[in-house]
Scaffold this motif. Structure first.
Motif, mmCIF file in Angstrom:
data_model
loop_
_atom_site.group_PDB
_atom_site.id
_atom_site.type_symbol
_atom_site.label_atom_id
_atom_site.label_comp_id
_atom_site.label_asym_id
_atom_site.label_seq_id
_atom_site.Cartn_x
_atom_site.Cartn_y
_atom_site.Cartn_z
ATOM 1 N N ALA A 265 12.346 -5.920 -3.694
ATOM 2 C CA ALA A 265 12.476 -6.886 -4.783
ATOM 3 C C ALA A 265 11.120 -7.475 -5.145
ATOM 4 O O ALA A 265 10.839 -7.751 -6.312
ATOM 5 N N LEU A 266 10.262 -7.657 -4.145
ATOM 6 C CA LEU A 266 8.917 -8.158 -4.416
ATOM 7 C C LEU A 266 8.125 -7.161 -5.249
ATOM 8 O O LEU A 266 7.444 -7.541 -6.205
ATOM 9 N N ALA A 267 8.223 -5.891 -4.890
ATOM 10 C CA ALA A 267 7.537 -4.860 -5.686
ATOM 11 C C ALA A 267 8.064 -4.871 -7.111
ATOM 12 O O ALA A 267 7.298 -4.757 -8.079
ATOM 13 N N GLY A 268 9.376 -5.049 -7.249
ATOM 14 C CA GLY A 268 9.959 -5.124 -8.582
ATOM 15 C C GLY A 268 9.471 -6.341 -9.344
ATOM 16 O O GLY A 268 9.247 -6.281 -10.562
ATOM 17 N N ALA A 269 9.292 -7.457 -8.621
ATOM 18 C CA ALA A 269 8.790 -8.677 -9.254
ATOM 19 C C ALA A 269 7.367 -8.478 -9.769
ATOM 20 O O ALA A 269 7.020 -8.939 -10.855
ATOM 21 N N ILE A 270 6.550 -7.799 -8.985
ATOM 22 C CA ILE A 270 5.178 -7.519 -9.411
ATOM 23 C C ILE A 270 5.189 -6.685 -10.681
ATOM 24 O O ILE A 270 4.457 -6.961 -11.642
ATOM 25 N N ARG A 271 6.037 -5.680 -10.704
ATOM 26 C CA ARG A 271 6.115 -4.826 -11.899
ATOM 27 C C ARG A 271 6.612 -5.619 -13.104
ATOM 28 O O ARG A 271 6.146 -5.421 -14.230
ATOM 29 N N ALA A 272 7.556 -6.526 -12.866
ATOM 30 C CA ALA A 272 8.132 -7.300 -13.967
ATOM 31 C C ALA A 272 7.116 -8.244 -14.587
ATOM 32 O O ALA A 272 6.977 -8.304 -15.815
ATOM 33 N N VAL A 273 6.391 -9.001 -13.764
ATOM 34 C CA VAL A 273 5.416 -9.936 -14.336
ATOM 35 C C VAL A 273 4.262 -9.174 -14.979
ATOM 36 O O VAL A 273 3.699 -9.615 -15.979
ATOM 37 N N GLU B 34 0.810 -1.225 0.000
ATOM 38 C CA GLU B 34 0.000 0.000 0.000
ATOM 39 C C GLU B 34 0.839 1.269 0.000
ATOM 40 O O GLU B 34 0.326 2.348 -0.282
ATOM 41 N N ILE B 35 2.127 1.165 0.309
ATOM 42 C CA ILE B 35 2.976 2.363 0.256
ATOM 43 C C ILE B 35 3.614 2.543 -1.125
ATOM 44 O O ILE B 35 4.305 3.532 -1.366
ATOM 45 N N GLN B 36 3.374 1.583 -2.020
ATOM 46 C CA GLN B 36 3.887 1.695 -3.385
ATOM 47 C C GLN B 36 2.915 2.519 -4.218
ATOM 48 O O GLN B 36 1.736 2.183 -4.319
ATOM 49 N N GLU B 37 3.381 3.577 -4.816
ATOM 50 C CA GLU B 37 2.495 4.478 -5.551
ATOM 51 C C GLU B 37 1.850 3.830 -6.769
ATOM 52 O O GLU B 37 0.752 4.224 -7.174
#
Length: 214
Positions: A115-123, A27-30
């Motif tokens: 890294a998890l946020a990055g993984a979400i963006r990647a998939v 929730e803190i990820q824009e």
């Protein structure tokens, strides 16, 4: 922010504390919005069908309907959501079935939050994402729907497959190779048939394993 708004995410995990932790961080990820939760695979499928998220964070081992079965049901319904498996199970016998069932990525629960946020963006962008430990496990065994042996791919098919592994759509591949979309679609179908693979995700994994990814 994503071009059409935040990446919409559904969390599927039987542990409430895990879901709460994931939600608190995400929730803190824009550019990421948690739109729903579920506590098992069956409920997860229903929520994903109802909410039509972009990405699903899915545990593998859950009471009742597990994550593998949920992945299969989503594939049968042709749900377009990209599923990122987030689990504490590291065995190859768990990883491979998840990827065969249609997972777009596989990370462990001890993954760094950023890294998890990055993984979400990647998939979400169309990439296949595996933590190094997962990729290593797959490289030591058989991944994908087929053996990887069989009729050789043509040079053009190898080019197409490399772009599939990069997460490119048929339209983007057509533009890059100066082909029609129909021709690209035919190449992709031929690749899947020759390699005995079920879908683009398995094709991307095959390309990574055999050094064709960019």
């Amino acid at each position: 922010m994503a071009e059409t708004g935040p990446i919409r995410v559904v969390l599927v995990d039987d542990h409430q504390v895990v879901r709460r932790g994931l939600r608190t961080f995400l929730e803190i990820q824009e550019d990421i919005e948690v739109v729903g939760e579920a506590s098992d695979g069956a409920e997860g499928v229903d929520r994903v069908e109802e909410l039509r998220p972009d990405v699903v964070l899915m545990d593998v081992k859950m009471p009742g309907t597990d994550g593998i079965e949920a992945l299969r049901r989503l594939r049968e319904r042709e749900n377009p959501a990209r599923v990122l498996v987030v689990t504490s199970f590291t065995e190859q016998r768990t990883v491979v079935p998840a990827l065969r069932a249609g997972a777009a990525g596989y990370v462990y629960k001890d993954v760094d939050p950023d890294a998890l946020a990055g993984a979400i963006r990647a998939v979400h962008a169309g990439h296949v994402l595996l933590q190094p430990e997962v990729a290593g496990a797959l490289l030591s065994g058989e991944a994908g729907g087929g053996t990887g042996r069989g009729p050789a791919l043509t040079d053009r098919e190898r080019e197409v497959l490399g772009l599939v592994a990069d997460g490119r759509s048929n339209r983007e591949i057509a533009r890059a190779l100066v082909l029609s979309e129909k021709t690209v679609k035919t190449h992709v179908s031929n690749i899947l048939m020759k390699l005995d693979l079920a879908d683009r995700t398995q094709a991307a994994l095959w390309a990574v394993r055999h050094g064709l990814a960019g």
